[in-house]
Write an enzyme that holds these catalytic residues in place. Sequence first.
Site, short mmCIF file in Angstrom:
data_model
loop_
_atom_site.label_atom_id
_atom_site.label_comp_id
_atom_site.label_asym_id
_atom_site.label_seq_id
_atom_site.Cartn_x
_atom_site.Cartn_y
_atom_site.Cartn_z
CD GLU A 216 23.51 7.82 65.42
OE1 GLU A 216 23.42 6.76 65.38
OE2 GLU A 216 22.39 8.13 66.41
CD GLU A 362 18.29 8.91 65.42
OE1 GLU A 362 18.87 8.13 67.03
OE2 GLU A 362 18.69 8.23 64.48
#
Length: 655
Positions: A216, A362
């Site tokens: 991320e 995710e």
Amino acid sequence: MRRGRKRLAAAVAAVALALTGASAPSGAEAAAPVALQAAAPVALQAAAPGSDWLHVDGNQIVDAAGNPVWLTGANWFGFNASERVFHGLWSANITEITRSMAQRGINIVRVPISTQLLLEWKAGTFGTVNVNTYANPELTGKNSLQIFDYWLALCEQYGIKVLLDVHSAEADNSGHIHPVWYKGTITPELYYQAWEWVTARYKANDTIVAMDLKNEPHGTPGTTPRAKWDNSTDVDNWKNTAETAAKRILAINPEVLVLVEGQEVYPREGETWSSPNTDPDLSPNYYYNWWGGNLRGVRDYPVNLGANQDQLVYSPHDYGPLVFNQPWFDKPFDKTSLTNDVWRPNWLYIHENDTAPLLIGEWGGRLGQDERQDRWMTALRDLIVEHRLHQTFWVLNPNSGDTGGLLLDDWKTWDEQKYALLKPALWQQDGKFVSLDHQVPLGGAGSTTGISLSAAYGSADTVAPSVPGQPAASAITSTGVTLSWAASTDDGGVTSYDVLRGGSVVATVSGTTYSVTGLTANTAYSFTVRARDAAGNVSAASAARSVTTAAGGGGGGDGGCTATYRTTSSWSGGFQAEVTVRNTGTAAATGWVVNWTYPGGTTVASLWNGVQGTPPVTVRNADHNGALAAGASTAFGLVGTGTAATPPTVSCTLS
């Protein structure tokens, strides 16, 4: 404002440790090997015996023989955090958890780690690990690296593969909040060296088949530091960093898959990374998405790994409203609208255009608390199954604050409701879960729930559907056309059709008709369709149908320009629209003005890439997009209040 990510609940871990009194001393004792019990291999095409390395072919991940595989798994965090070992080992047994995952169809586990931990392992520096040795007698005396190696042997025994993920720079329960891959003493060069060390250590171990370079990357323009994506070599350029890290990894092990996530924002058309970060909900200069979920930059600046391009996988993240209430959750949504408004423009286009595979690293969340959350999770699950997108569900851990886990708080009992939602997105064939190991069935020798990869290909459906008929065009207007085509046939049944415009997928539908919208007046387009079956096989594209849209009808012009208005989305009491301005003359222009009239009660609430004048609606160019060469176009967008309606006349003049 696209935040609200996973809180790893360090307090929960601390309380659990206090209750159990768990601790485990560090030590130099070597991890005891776990005996491998392999099922007899079934003849496949020509896969090298004992080799499970994976590669990329178009948008598929394939084995050494070119057979498509499907990576379907989950995350298990803890090695990335201050505990430096899997969470849950303060009460549950590592072998039982691993066996349970395999028996329930998890064929790959994404393991978050930190750069700091890798550097500590490299230096031989080991602290005390938080393991209950009463529950885990097999881990007595082992340090964190020895525990990791012991677990890798368990994965090999049970047919599970591993994806390593650098989740943060520092070993910190909230380290993922830091936006970039360098922090404090963790420099970019040390980040590269950490990846080189772990790659070299496991280059002969095909249990670890993939590396997720950084979890991320994110941050917004104007903040420091933040991750961007362009063709520069700036220290904060994630695309350049990913290329550098991948090439250094692949120089050591050219067989391992490399995963590249997106970041948070990307400049809109006509904007740059120097554009101001104005309010994204009112006058955006950037496209926003989840941390790691914005891969729009791949279209302009794809990652280039040279001779090792066949090891590249892109890996977006996506979440529901209980993690953060994104704007697209504030209006009616379903799988189709999420695909068109969010997933396709941000990352699905990479798969649909056959650029590279996608692994959704995710996704997940709590069920039964918010109807929108359940609807989002079901829609994404269905998209994953429809396209056989690779995925690792977030998360196994029950102590993930924003999402909960597949396991309940005792670290033994599965959340059956959540597992039932996930199960269709786990690779199954003939009622058995499929391992990514050619010899070992998922679940280990004698498994009643899983089979090996070789066994799966003994009876796999590898036949693509027949080619659909050439689309027919009807109801042609200035902004749209309706397409219809003859159905494909398939022994297992056709599940959907991709509609392609100029070679790029614009929609996926279950039937044999589709109404295309948002086209430009008096413009030629080419459409094809292709069919998909339940096994993920895709037909060749149909013969193309050329269509030229009609003039006018919501788009108009004089003075050598046209302005085409289209509504891009709508909800109760409001809508969003885009207007494309095109210089149809033979000379360059220095500015433009567009005019239209809305019905009573409909107004412009906010506008970007243009400047609004007085009613009826007048919009002139912004400073950065007034110059239009002959044949060139630009666009501006708006959010309106009231009823969404395409104005009957939109006029345009140039200066």
